[in-house]
Design an enzyme around this catalytic site. Structure first.
Site, PDB file in Angstrom:
ATOM      1  N   GLU A  29       0.808  -1.215   0.000  1.00 27.16           N
ATOM      2  CA  GLU A  29       0.000   0.000   0.000  1.00 27.16           C
ATOM      3  C   GLU A  29       0.847   1.274   0.000  1.00 27.16           C
ATOM      4  OE1 GLU A  29      -3.563  -0.661   2.784  1.00 27.16           O
ATOM      5  OE2 GLU A  29      -2.168  -2.245   3.351  1.00 27.16           O
ATOM      6  N   SER A 165      -6.639  -2.556   2.677  1.00 23.52           N
ATOM      7  CA  SER A 165      -7.058  -2.128   1.338  1.00 23.52           C
ATOM      8  C   SER A 165      -7.657  -3.256   0.513  1.00 23.52           C
ATOM      9  CB  SER A 165      -5.886  -1.492   0.582  1.00 23.52           C
ATOM     10  OG  SER A 165      -5.483  -0.297   1.217  1.00 23.52           O
ATOM     11  N   SER A 300     -10.945   8.960   0.705  1.00 23.54           N
ATOM     12  CA  SER A 300     -11.039   8.195   1.955  1.00 23.54           C
ATOM     13  C   SER A 300     -12.351   8.473   2.666  1.00 23.54           C
ATOM     14  CB  SER A 300      -9.858   8.512   2.871  1.00 23.54           C
ATOM     15  OG  SER A 300     -10.189   9.500   3.814  1.00 23.54           O
TER      16      SER A 300
END
Length: 330
Positions: A29, A165, A300
């Site tokens: 990530e 994720s 986000s």
């Protein structure tokens, strides 16, 4: 959470608070961490803090030792930022940092452990089994899956026991897909979870604590256009519809908020977290996992939740930095 603007000055000094924001790292990530870190650094700087954005490398610990900042703000995803190692080192160096303590981070990072702890606290979580790669291989994949299917029939979700994720996650609808999904999960971690799949509305609730106790932000509803909230859907604009606040009944919101706070406390988390849940057709929220360092990119859910709550993102990040400094010196 107080709405007064935190001071930009270091305690006992008129100089601006010096913050080292850590972003990047070597996990899967990395790119997401870099994007999150830049946004955090910009937001802190906009509130008068002196910010250095650093990608962790072999010189980091020496630099932090020789030129000690007022506070460290780790924005690292994956193992390099969320398995507790870096936070343990910061604790050894005596440096305040934003985020959960190392011990709590280790617990939340390991999904089977997190599920066990929140379940003991009375939080509902889908039934699951944890399987190591070695056991899967030594006992025979077909024999293992035959036993599992009796207790956890499809549909199920298969995911690595550690990671974020949605990497390595597969939603399995047929028995024929099981083995391939397990192999995929094992490419990310030596331990995988087979979890009962709850059908319903996917939501997440951000938790913020700037010193007055944890506060739950409005729940954010997630509607991936592909039907699966995978890696691409999380970080590519236009792949997912987000609703902040979520389109759920008020009583469901109350239950989900209580569960999120219970999970945050059961895991011993601090400053900020994100609790992922799914609400079934009966309106019951189920805990899926907790993130100790939620994504802070432009897509986000935490940023959306802060906006829905009427909070300025830069103010919140500055307040978290100040809270970390206060708690360290208390």
């Amino acid at each position: 959470m107080s709405d007064s603007l935190p001071s930009a000055a270091s305690p006992g000094s008129s100089d601006p608070v010096r913050v080292v924001v850590l972003a990047g790292g070597i996990s899967h990530e990395r790119d997401i961490s870099l994007r999150s870190g830049r946004r955090v650094a910009d937001a802190l700087a906009s509130h008068g803090l002196h910010v250095e954005l650093r990608d962790p490398d072999a010189t980091l610990l020496g630099s932090l030792t020789d030129d000690r900042p007022d506070v460290v703000f780790p924005v690292l995803h994956g193992a390099s930022g969320e398995d507790g190692t870096l936070r343990s080192l910061l604790e050894f160096l005596g440096l305040p940092y934003v985020g959960s303590p190392a011990a709590a981070t280790r617990l939340a990072w390991d999904k089977p452990t997190a599920k066990t702890l929140v379940e003991r606290a009375g939080v509902p979580t889908p039934h699951s089994i944890t399987l190591t790669r070695d056991a899967f291989r030594e006992l025979g994949a077909e024999s293992v899956l035959a036993v599992v299917r009796g207790e956890l029939p499809t549909p199920v979700a298969i995911k690595p026991a550690q990671g974020g994720s949605a990497q390595g996650v597969t939603l399995v609808d047929t028995e024929e897909e099981l083995r391939r999904a397990m192999v995929h999960a094992y490419t990310y971690c030596d331990v995988a979870i087979i979890e009962q799949r709850i059908t319903g509305t996917e939501i997440c609730i951000g938790i913020i604590d700037t010193g007055d106790g944890p506060v739950a932000l409005p729940p954010v509803e997630i509607e991936p256009l592909s039907g699966v909230y995978g890696f691409e859907a999380r970080y590519n604009a236009g792949e997912t519809r987000f609703y902040a606040p979520a389109r759920i009944a008020d009583d469901v919101t109350e239950r989900a908020t209580a569960i999120a706070l219970d999970a945050h406390r059961a895991l011993g988390l601090r400053h900020l977290s994100r609790i992922d849940m799914i609400v079934d057709g009966a309106g019951t929220p189920w805990f899926l996992e907790a993130s100790v360092m939620p994504g802070l990119t432009e897509t986000s859910t935490l940023a959306l939740a802060l906006e829905a709550a009427g909070h300025d993102v830069g103010w919140v990040y500055a307040a978290l930095a100040q809270a970390a400094i206060r708690e360290h010196s208390a």
